[in-house]
Each structure stands twice: as C-alpha cells, then as structure tokens.
Design a protein around this motif. Structure first.
Motif, PDB file in Angstrom:
ATOM      1  N   THR A  34       0.638  -1.257  -0.289  1.00 21.20           N
ATOM      2  CA  THR A  34      -0.205   0.372  -0.056  1.00 21.20           C
ATOM      3  C   THR A  34       0.636   1.430   0.125  1.00 21.20           C
ATOM      4  OG1 THR A  34      -0.058  -0.365   2.134  1.00 21.20           O
ATOM      5  CG2 THR A  34      -2.529  -1.436   1.305  1.00 21.20           C
ATOM      6  N   LEU A  35       2.033   1.718  -0.681  1.00 19.05           N
ATOM      7  CA  LEU A  35       2.346   2.323  -0.542  1.00 19.05           C
ATOM      8  C   LEU A  35       2.391   3.229  -1.723  1.00 19.05           C
ATOM      9  CD1 LEU A  35       5.981   0.856  -1.376  1.00 19.05           C
ATOM     10  CD2 LEU A  35       5.417   2.044   0.303  1.00 19.05           C
ATOM     11  N   PRO A  36       2.061   4.898  -1.824  1.00 18.79           N
ATOM     12  CA  PRO A  36       1.400   5.107  -2.761  1.00 18.79           C
ATOM     13  C   PRO A  36       1.586   6.023  -3.810  1.00 18.79           C
ATOM     14  CG  PRO A  36       2.522   7.103  -0.443  1.00 18.79           C
ATOM     15  CD  PRO A  36       3.058   5.734  -0.040  1.00 18.79           C
ATOM     16  N   GLU A  37       0.483   6.129  -4.397  1.00 17.37           N
ATOM     17  CA  GLU A  37       0.461   6.319  -5.926  1.00 17.37           C
ATOM     18  C   GLU A  37       1.342   7.475  -5.967  1.00 17.37           C
ATOM     19  OE1 GLU A  37       0.667   3.724  -8.222  1.00 17.37           O
ATOM     20  OE2 GLU A  37      -0.264   2.077  -6.808  1.00 17.37           O
ATOM     21  N   SER A  38       2.364   7.841  -6.648  1.00 13.03           N
ATOM     22  CA  SER A  38       2.833   9.279  -6.763  1.00 13.03           C
ATOM     23  C   SER A  38       3.201   8.494  -8.162  1.00 13.03           C
ATOM     24  CB  SER A  38       4.678   8.961  -6.585  1.00 13.03           C
ATOM     25  OG  SER A  38       4.876   7.774  -6.977  1.00 13.03           O
ATOM     26  N   PRO A  39       2.772  10.204  -9.243  1.00 15.59           N
ATOM     27  CA  PRO A  39       2.954  10.282 -11.005  1.00 15.59           C
ATOM     28  C   PRO A  39       4.373   9.757 -11.033  1.00 15.59           C
ATOM     29  CG  PRO A  39       3.091  12.444  -8.924  1.00 15.59           C
ATOM     30  CD  PRO A  39       3.171  11.565  -8.093  1.00 15.59           C
ATOM     31  N   LYS A  40       4.430   9.745 -12.014  1.00 12.02           N
ATOM     32  CA  LYS A  40       5.937   9.006 -13.038  1.00 12.02           C
ATOM     33  C   LYS A  40       6.777  10.578 -13.230  1.00 12.02           C
ATOM     34  CE  LYS A  40       4.277   5.546 -15.128  1.00 12.02           C
ATOM     35  NZ  LYS A  40       4.341   4.188 -16.144  1.00 12.02           N
ATOM     36  N   ASP A  41       8.238  10.453 -12.940  1.00 10.59           N
ATOM     37  CA  ASP A  41       8.826  11.541 -13.334  1.00 10.59           C
ATOM     38  C   ASP A  41       8.970  11.586 -14.866  1.00 10.59           C
ATOM     39  OD1 ASP A  41      10.066   9.545 -14.230  1.00 10.59           O
ATOM     40  OD2 ASP A  41      11.845   9.619 -12.665  1.00 10.59           O
ATOM     41  N   ASP A  42       9.900  12.722 -14.856  1.00  9.33           N
ATOM     42  CA  ASP A  42       9.129  12.967 -16.679  1.00  9.33           C
ATOM     43  C   ASP A  42      10.562  11.772 -17.612  1.00  9.33           C
ATOM     44  OD1 ASP A  42       8.047  15.578 -15.947  1.00  9.33           O
ATOM     45  OD2 ASP A  42      10.454  16.278 -15.173  1.00  9.33           O
ATOM     46  N   VAL A  43      11.166  11.639 -16.596  1.00  9.80           N
ATOM     47  CA  VAL A  43      12.082  10.608 -17.502  1.00  9.80           C
ATOM     48  C   VAL A  43      11.473   9.919 -18.224  1.00  9.80           C
ATOM     49  CG1 VAL A  43      14.010   9.461 -17.693  1.00  9.80           C
ATOM     50  CG2 VAL A  43      14.728  11.435 -16.842  1.00  9.80           C
ATOM     51  N   VAL A  44      10.929   8.943 -16.734  1.00 11.89           N
ATOM     52  CA  VAL A  44       9.654   7.647 -17.037  1.00 11.89           C
ATOM     53  C   VAL A  44       8.698   8.043 -17.867  1.00 11.89           C
ATOM     54  CG1 VAL A  44       8.414   6.212 -15.982  1.00 11.89           C
ATOM     55  CG2 VAL A  44      10.304   6.699 -14.944  1.00 11.89           C
ATOM     56  N   MET A  45       7.536   8.659 -18.452  1.00 16.58           N
ATOM     57  CA  MET A  45       6.455   9.452 -18.426  1.00 16.58           C
ATOM     58  C   MET A  45       7.708   9.230 -20.192  1.00 16.58           C
ATOM     59  SD  MET A  45       5.311  12.589 -16.577  1.00 16.58           S
ATOM     60  CE  MET A  45       3.863  12.670 -17.357  1.00 16.58           C
ATOM     61  N   GLU A  46       8.341  10.577 -20.282  1.00 11.72           N
ATOM     62  CA  GLU A  46       9.364  10.494 -21.783  1.00 11.72           C
ATOM     63  C   GLU A  46       9.567   8.273 -22.441  1.00 11.72           C
ATOM     64  OE1 GLU A  46      10.461  11.773 -25.302  1.00 11.72           O
ATOM     65  OE2 GLU A  46       8.898  12.846 -23.612  1.00 11.72           O
ATOM     66  N   ILE A  47       9.669   7.922 -21.198  1.00  6.58           N
ATOM     67  CA  ILE A  47      10.277   6.406 -22.584  1.00  6.58           C
ATOM     68  C   ILE A  47       9.077   6.012 -22.070  1.00  6.58           C
ATOM     69  CG2 ILE A  47      10.697   4.491 -21.420  1.00  6.58           C
ATOM     70  CD1 ILE A  47      12.506   6.071 -20.074  1.00  6.58           C
ATOM     71  N   GLU A  48       7.876   5.805 -21.807  1.00  2.00           N
ATOM     72  CA  GLU A  48       6.714   6.066 -21.960  1.00  2.00           C
ATOM     73  C   GLU A  48       5.979   6.136 -23.520  1.00  2.00           C
ATOM     74  OE1 GLU A  48       2.774   3.172 -21.235  1.00  2.00           O
ATOM     75  OE2 GLU A  48       5.190   2.813 -20.812  1.00  2.00           O
ATOM     76  N   ARG A  49       6.172   7.375 -23.481  1.00  2.18           N
ATOM     77  CA  ARG A  49       5.865   8.390 -24.769  1.00  2.18           C
ATOM     78  C   ARG A  49       6.380   7.414 -25.816  1.00  2.18           C
ATOM     79  NH1 ARG A  49       6.591  12.160 -28.341  1.00  2.18           N
ATOM     80  NH2 ARG A  49       8.691  12.357 -27.152  1.00  2.18           N
ATOM     81  N   LEU A  50       7.705   7.449 -26.066  1.00  2.00           N
ATOM     82  CA  LEU A  50       8.797   7.248 -27.077  1.00  2.00           C
ATOM     83  C   LEU A  50       8.001   5.203 -26.925  1.00  2.00           C
ATOM     84  CD1 LEU A  50      12.149   8.125 -26.008  1.00  2.00           C
ATOM     85  CD2 LEU A  50      10.107   8.766 -27.486  1.00  2.00           C
TER      86      LEU A  50
END
Length: 588
Positions: free
Chosen positions: A119-135
C-alpha cells in the motif's frame, strides 16, 4: 539529505514501473541532490542514480516516522525523543544521533512492511519515465502502421502478380476512374478546314511491351484532348503521377484505323490540290511510334500492305476526284515521284540503283530536284506498284527502339498538271519522316548511327521553323536550314494556297513517356501559333465557317470582315467611329 545514510535500505522505482528496495552507496548533497543506490539481481549487481524528490515520495516513513508508527499501530502513540540540539559531553553527539535515527527507522520499517506491504502511495511518474513511456507508445503505433501498410502493399501486389509496374498501373486505374471520357464518333463532327492542322495518333501497345507488362500512360478523353501520365518520384522516393494535358485539332486513340485518320487529315487536302493549291501531310514521331505504318500501310510480319496506308488512300481519292464532273473537264494528268532524303543527300527511289540527285534553284528561284523521276499513273494499281518499289529500296537501320527503323525522310508526291503545256496545277507531298531520337539513346551506337540521328534532328528543327513562319505569314522563310525544307519550299510559299497537316505519332508505353512528351511539345509548339480568338467578343454568325478557320491570317481576315460587317450595320456614319478606326489600325 540528513535523514539518509550509507548502506540504508530505501524503496526505488525502476524504469519499467517496478518498486523494490536498494541500498544507498552514495549521497550527493550538492545542487543536484542525487542518491546513488545499488541492488542485486541474481549474480549481477545493478545501480541507479535517483533524484532526492523520488526517494522522499517513495519513503515517507524515513522523513515522518511518528505518522507511520501511528498508522501501523492503530493510532497508538509512540514517544520518540527529539534530536538533540547540542552535542553531548561525551563527544559522540552527531554519531549518536545518526545511530538513534537508524534504530528508529529499523524499528518502524518491519511494522510498516507488515501492516501494509503493498500500500505504498501512488506517485506520478517522473519526467524521464513519462518520456520513455511516450516513446514506447509512439514506437508501437508506428510499427503497427508499418505492418498495416506492408500488408496492404502485399495484397495489392498479389492482385496483379508478375507485374513489376503494378504500383503505377494501380495509380493509373484510380486516376482514370475519376476522369470523364466522352467518346465521340468522327462522323458526327464536321471536318476542320485549317491552314495548319495538327493531329495526334496513339498507337496500341506492341507484343514486347505487353510481355513486359508496361502500362498505358496515355489517355484520350475525347477527340481533341490528350493526357499523358508521367510517373515521378518525390524526395522521400514516394511514387506519384504528373498529368500533362494537351489539346489538338484531332486525337486518334489506338482503336482508330488508317482509313479514319486519312478521312480527317489527308482527304481534305486532296480537294485542295484540285482547286490549285499546294498541300503537305507528314507524320512525325519517335522511332517505332507507327509513322511508316500510318503512311505506308499495315505490316503483316515483315510484309507491308501498301493498300492501307495514307499514300494509297490519298491516290485513290485523287482518281475519284478526277472522275467528278467539276474537275473532269479540266483534263488534268496525274504523275507521282518518290524519293528519300538521307542526311544531306537525295536519292530517287523509282530508278534502278537508287541514284543520287542534286537540289538546285533555277532562274525563277524555284527549287528543282534535278533528274527526279515523275511517273505518270492512270489508276490506283499503278500507284501501288510505285510504292512497293520505293519501299523496298528505302534506307533503314536498327536502333535501340526499333529493329527496322527508317533512317531517311521518304517523300511521295502526287502532281497534277494541266494540258497542253503540263503546267503545274497542284501538288500533294506525303512525307514519312525519320524517327527523332535523343543523343542519350544513341550513346552506345556506332558513329554512323549518331551522325544519322544528328542530321534527322537538324532537319526536323528546320521543318518546325518553316511551319512557324508559315503560320505567322512571315516574309522570311528559313527553308535553307536543311535539305528537307529546301526540297519542300514550294509547299510553304503561297499564302492561302498552302495547307499543311501534321500527324504526331506517339507511343503509349511507360519507357517511351519522355519521347512522347517531346513529340507532343513539338506538335503543341506548332499548334499554339493558331490563335483561337483575336478579341473577347464573338464573331457574327453570318459566316458559319468562321469558327473553323483559326490560323493567324484567318483570324485577321475574320476580324476585317467583322469590321466591314459593322460598317454595313452602322451606315455611312459608322466609318467615322473612333473605335472602328482604331480596330483597323491595330489590324494593320
């Protein structure tokens, strides 16, 4: 950064989204605030640099131990002594405080993990992870589009198997589905009476082109329009079609016969020579486009049937007009001559041995072919014999486009003379021009073939300039540019007594598209001299033939007739009108 220490276990987030523990091996408290961690995966030790903000988000128990303890013990308070502000007297202040914090974190960590391990709190992905996901998403979408395009291309290729030009053939089919075709029969349209008549005939695909699956790149929407679909490539190598539109007096598609072509081109000129005029009809085009087929007759294998060519059909019309009561009383006699121009030399095709002739000017500045045979003929069979004799000895050669290419200009003349002194009454010159070729096409040929091509192109250029001068009614006629125009000088001089018909022969195959465009531009250059209108207004309808006569001198005469017509309508005072006087000055 004060709450962290070397070898401390913290939670981190991997690039693929997984969360697990790793040990701290380095703390960078500078401007970057980077924490370096490492962990073991089997026998491999991996590391990663994590921003301090990410460590704070994933490890709230380190920075807020009382809140975590309360959550894990159901709101039971735990007393944690505050950090001392001054160092103890024993000299172990900072070190003892750090040990105390580690003990507190070690005591809190198991309780937190046992209470809520997932039950760790959900945190938004950092910019690097989001860029990798978008690519990654973009890459998968691009691969999906490529797969769909490849599947569609394969299905289209399978629909037209064994055709290397399937893509161009498909684009042609798609474009022709959007075109408007208006098939018209020549019988329903009147025969045009222009001083310069330009026609285009498209030949069908031959056996070799059909075996190579070459597409037909020429479309004939109606009897005057013609469209050439030229395959091109964009910068990214994408294929597309560039459409060239041309308009001529007549366009004959591959279904038209020699008789239909003759009916609209040479037959009106036969009547013109019986009225005392000079007429010229020539076939122009690249090697292998069907000039000899049109002028001389249909080939059956290597044998040519001279009865189906314009030569024989025009001769048949001559004898038909001779029997007409209007011309029978003139007592005209018919004679024929047949010669060829090979380079700068002239040869008589009706004499044994094909002797070379000289072209000279007499005292009246008329060009004469010295020693040219002029055979009297009494019927069409006599003409056919002369044609067969001349075609059998005509110069031909092998080129890259045609195994039996005409390398000379063949001129067949039908001469009408009036008794008793055999004065020239009319002359009809039928010319089968040699095929025009580019220098790049003859680069692999021998020197003789290249010289032949140069002389052919030189004479064709001179012929075009003479036709331009004829259309403009220029006082200077450049007939000395070549032997061909020098021999045909009397066919260009005479004003209204001279009429010319040009039949441009084109090939519809894909590999001949550049030659086809060159031929059509040559013909269009000739035809653009015949204006369609001199003014924006319409001419009066009292002369029904005005709409058909559209050469430049004809338009001038029409405008003059129109002004005279206005004079008659306005009366005596109309001649004082400033508008009409300015119109006369412009015409002059």
């Amino acid at each position: 950064m004060d709450f962290l220490s070397i070898n401390q276990q913290v939670f981190i987030r991997r690039s693929d989204g997984r969360i697990h523990q790793a040990g701290i091996i380095k703390l960078d408290g500078s401007v970057n605030n980077i924490v370096t961690v490492e962990w073991n995966e089997g026998a491999v030790t991996r590391g990663k640099e994590v921003p301090l903000n990410t460590i704070i988000k994933l490890n709230p128990q380190i920075y807020d131990p009382p809140a975590v303890i309360r959550a894990s013990q159901n709101n039971t308070l735990v007393s944690i002594p505050p950090r001392p502000t001054q160092a103890p007297a024993n000299g172990q202040g900072p070190k003892a405080a750090m040990v105390a914090r580690q003990r507190i974190a070690a005591a809190v960590m198991p309780a937190t993990a046992a209470a809520a391990p997932r039950t760790l709190p959900e945190s938004p992905k950092d910019d690097v992870v989001m860029e990798i996901e978008r690519l990654r998403v973009k890459r998968e979408r691009r691969r999906q589009v490529h797969d769909e395009t490849r599947a569609l291309r394969q299905s289209l290729m399978d629909a037209d198997p064994k055709n290397p030009n399937w893509e161009i053939a498909r684009m042609l089919r798609m474009h022709r589905m959007q075109m408007t075709f208006q098939p018209e029969s020549f019988a329903s349209s009147p025969i045009k009476q222009h001083q310069i008549l330009v026609c285009v005939r498209k030949r069908p695909l031959n056996r070799r082109e059909l075996n190579n699956c070459e597409p037909d790149v020429v479309s004939v929407p109606n009897r005057e329009l013609l469209v050439v679909h030229e395959p091109r490539k964009q910068v990214n190598l994408t294929k597309f079609l560039e459409h060239h539109n041309f308009r001529f007096d007549y366009t004959f598609d591959d279904d038209c016969s020699n008789a239909q072509v003759h009916e609209r081109t040479a037959r009106p000129l036969v009547r013109h020579i019986f009225e005392g005029g000079m007429a010229t009809c020539f076939a122009y085009g690249q090697t292998g486009s069907g000039k000899t087929h049109t002028m001389g007759g249909v080939f059956t294998g290597k044998q040519q049937n001279c009865r189906d060519g314009i030569y024989a059909l025009a001769a048949g019309d001559v004898f038909e007009y001779l029997r007409h009561p209007k011309y029978a009383r003139l007592g005209l006699t018919v004679s024929c001559s047949f010669f060829e121009l090979y380079g700068t030399r002239v040869y008589d095709l009706l004499m044994p041995g094909k002797p070379q002739l000289r072209v000279l000017e007499d005292g009246k500045q008329k060009v004469q072919v010295v020693g040219l045979t002029e055979e009297p003929v009494a019927n069409s069979d006599d003409v056919l014999k002369l044609l067969e004799l001349g075609n059998s000895v005509r110069t031909s050669g092998q080129t890259s486009a045609n195994s039996k290419s005409s390398r000379s200009h063949a001129v067949f003349q039908i001469v009408l003379r009036s008794p008793p002194i055999n004065q020239l009454h009319g002359k009809f010159s039928l010319i089968d021009l040699a095929g025009n070729e580019r220098g790049a096409d003859n680069s692999s040929s021998n020197r003789l073939t290249r010289l032949e091509g140069a002389e052919i192109n030189k004479s064709l250029l001179a012929l075009k300039e003479c036709i331009r001068a004829l259309g403009r009614q220029s006082p200077h006629l450049p007939f000395r540019g070549s032997k061909l125009t020098q021999v045909l000088r009397d066919s260009f001089i005479g004003g209204k007594k001279v009429r010319t018909c040009m039949i441009a022969m084109i090939s519809p195959s894909l590999r001949s598209v550049e030659h086809t465009l060159n031929t059509l531009r040559y013909a269009d250059r000739v035809k653009e001299l015949t204006a369609h209108a001199l003014t924006k207004g319409k001419l009066p309808a009292h002369d029904a033939n005005l709409a058909q006569r559209n050469s430049l001198p004809d338009i001038t005469n029409q405008a003059t007739q129109h002004l005279e017509y206005l004079y008659c309508r306005l009366g005596p005072g109309g001649r004082k009108s400033g508008v009409l006087q300015r119109g006369h000055r412009q015409l002059r």
